[in-house]
Design an enzyme around this catalytic site. Structure first.
Site, short mmCIF file in Angstrom:
data_model
loop_
_atom_site.label_atom_id
_atom_site.label_comp_id
_atom_site.label_asym_id
_atom_site.label_seq_id
_atom_site.Cartn_x
_atom_site.Cartn_y
_atom_site.Cartn_z
N LYS A 114 0.82 -1.22 0.00
CA LYS A 114 0.00 0.00 0.00
C LYS A 114 0.85 1.26 0.00
CE LYS A 114 -4.36 -1.84 1.41
NZ LYS A 114 -5.60 -1.76 2.10
N LYS A 197 -7.26 -10.04 -8.34
CA LYS A 197 -8.41 -10.18 -7.44
C LYS A 197 -9.37 -9.00 -7.58
CE LYS A 197 -7.64 -8.07 -2.95
NZ LYS A 197 -7.84 -8.18 -1.54
N LYS A 200 -11.58 -3.28 -4.25
CA LYS A 200 -12.19 -1.95 -4.36
C LYS A 200 -11.14 -0.89 -4.69
CE LYS A 200 -12.30 -1.52 0.66
NZ LYS A 200 -12.63 -2.80 1.27
P1 ATP Z 1 -8.39 -3.51 -1.08
O1 ATP Z 1 -8.10 -4.37 -2.28
O2 ATP Z 1 -8.71 -2.10 -1.40
O3 ATP Z 1 -7.43 -3.70 0.04
P2 ATP Z 1 -10.52 -5.31 -0.79
O4 ATP Z 1 -11.50 -4.99 -1.86
O5 ATP Z 1 -9.57 -6.44 -0.98
O6 ATP Z 1 -9.74 -4.00 -0.48
P3 ATP Z 1 -10.74 -5.69 2.05
O7 ATP Z 1 -11.41 -4.64 2.85
O8 ATP Z 1 -9.26 -5.76 2.07
O9 ATP Z 1 -11.29 -5.57 0.55
O10 ATP Z 1 -11.29 -7.13 2.39
C1 ATP Z 1 -12.29 -7.44 3.30
C2 ATP Z 1 -12.41 -8.94 3.33
O11 ATP Z 1 -12.84 -9.43 2.06
C3 ATP Z 1 -11.09 -9.65 3.63
O12 ATP Z 1 -11.30 -10.63 4.59
C4 ATP Z 1 -10.66 -10.23 2.31
O13 ATP Z 1 -9.95 -11.43 2.48
C5 ATP Z 1 -11.97 -10.45 1.58
N1 ATP Z 1 -11.81 -10.25 0.13
C6 ATP Z 1 -11.52 -9.08 -0.48
N2 ATP Z 1 -11.46 -9.23 -1.81
C7 ATP Z 1 -11.72 -10.54 -2.07
C8 ATP Z 1 -11.81 -11.33 -3.27
N3 ATP Z 1 -11.62 -10.78 -4.45
N4 ATP Z 1 -12.10 -12.64 -3.16
C9 ATP Z 1 -12.31 -13.20 -1.95
N5 ATP Z 1 -12.24 -12.52 -0.78
C10 ATP Z 1 -11.94 -11.21 -0.83
#
Ligand code: ATP
Ligand code: LTN
Length: 339
Positions: A114, A197, A200
């Site tokens: 990050k 993946k 957001k």
């Molecule tokens: P960023 O990528 O901006 O860090 P994010 O969209 O990955 O954010 P987080 O807030 O980091 O979302 O994740 C919240 C939860 O959702 C975590 O437990 C993470 O493991 C799960 N998660 C996030 N994205 C995925 C995905 N693409 N597939 C499965 N699980 C996910």
């Protein structure tokens, strides 16, 4: 016998959670509330580790909480609350930060990722100590298990190390938490870039299906999802990452196994498959969106539920923190004499 305690948190950093969050984490939170004493937290203190807008944060905190309720978390069964409503999180984070090695914190890969995005010199000290605050979240509640995705394994390890270290230095104070890495949960990938993946912060809007998307948006996004060259609806992560991701979404939301789906769509075109998948997604997310909208329409009631959650969380957090203060050697504050 009392039920094992789980704690998990999610940041209010978007206008909606996405399908990856839901299938990878949140849906399991709902299942766990039946068998566990569950604490689920909207981690707004974590959300200010990157540049943010105050009005948006307030709004997104309510949206996040509303979605937690809309997916089926029951505020009378689980403790659902906002992190900043319980000041002990920040207080314990300070104490734990003083037990954390600088080198140890420097090895956290999420910080490296990050901070690299905005230029390492621009990153805040808060982003650096993010995992210490996460450890405080977990240890405050004497948590047995922490349901998180694979990406959080390293942070969980730090929480365990800090609990063990503190207990060793100051005497038994914290339960040492175990990771509850969500098994059988597929990583959901970006619809436009199916090898990355769904995220957001890095996916384009077309690559993400939001929990709060309207049915038409869902149909459009699924229709435009990148598929692979050739034809055939089969699971093959290396050769067919696009179709494989769509199959996993279909299977997770419908409860039909991937084997049954590939059988059903043998010989069918991508178009038919996507049209039917879009309806499955729209049908699964529609009721969640409608419930979230209803909850958000009554902010006073939502805020009341969050205050109730904060009250329950505070009772546990205060007790842990009182013990920590004594262990560390902080002088108890004398009661203020009445004037
Ligand atoms: P960023 O990528 O901006 O860090 P994010 O969209 O990955 O954010 P987080 O807030 O980091 O979302 O994740 C919240 C939860 O959702 C975590 O437990 C993470 O493991 C799960 N998660 C996030 N994205 C995925 C995905 N693409 N597939 C499965 N699980 C996910
Ligand atoms: N870092 C986590 C969110 C988070 C969390 C926690 C998860 C903050 N505090 C405590 C479990 C336990 C994430 O990005 N998913």
């Amino acid at each position: 016998m009392s039920r094992p305690r789980v704690f998990s948190g999610i940041q209010p950093t978007a206008d909606s959670f996405h399908l990856g969050n839901y299938l990878g984490a949140l849906r399991q939170w709902v299942a766990l509330q039946e068998s566990h004493d569950a604490f689920y937290c909207v981690v707004d203190l974590h959300a200010i580790t990157l540049p943010q807008d105050p009005a948006l944060l307030r709004q997104r905190t309510r949206i996040a909480a509303a979605q937690l309720l809309a997916i089926g978390l029951d505020p009378d069964v689980s403790t659902i609350f906002v992190q900043s409503h319980v000041p002990e999180h920040a207080e314990l984070a300070w104490v734990l930060g003083c037990q954390t090695g600088f080198g140890e914190a420097s090895r956290m890969t999420q910080f490296k990722d990050k901070s690299a995005k905005g230029g390492a010199q621009q990153a805040s000290v808060g982003l650096f100590t993010y995992p210490v605050l996460q450890a405080a979240d977990i240890l405050l509640y004497q948590t047995d298990q922490v349901p998180v995705g694979e990406d959080q394994r390293q942070h969980l390890e730090l929480s365990r190390d800090l609990a063990i270290r503190f207990n060793h230095r100051y005497g038994q104070t914290f339960t040492v938490p175990a990771a509850y890495i969500l098994g059988g949960v597929e990583k959901i990938t970006d619809l436009q870039e199916p090898t990355a993946k769904m995220s957001k912060s890095t996916s384009s809007p077309q690559g993400i299906i939001d929990l709060l998307d309207e049915p038409d948006a869902i149909r459009r996004k699924v229709a435009r999802a990148v598929t692979d060259t050739g034809s055939g609806i089969t699971e093959d992560e290396a050769a067919k990452p696009g179709i494989t991701n769509l199959l996993r979404i279909y299977s997770a939301l419908s409860g039909t196994s991937i084997g049954d789906l590939t059988g059903r769509y043998a010989g069918a075109g991508y178009g038919t498959f996507k049209r039917e998948l879009a309806e499955v997604v729209a049908a699964a997310l529609g009721p969640i969106r409608e419930r979230a909208e209803k909850i958000l329409a009554d902010e006073a009631e939502l805020d009341r539920l969050l205050a109730q959650g904060a009250g329950r969380a505070s009772a546990v957090a205060r007790q842990t923190m009182a013990e920590v203060r004594e262990r560390v050697g902080f002088l108890p504050a004398a009661a203020v004499a009445p004037r």
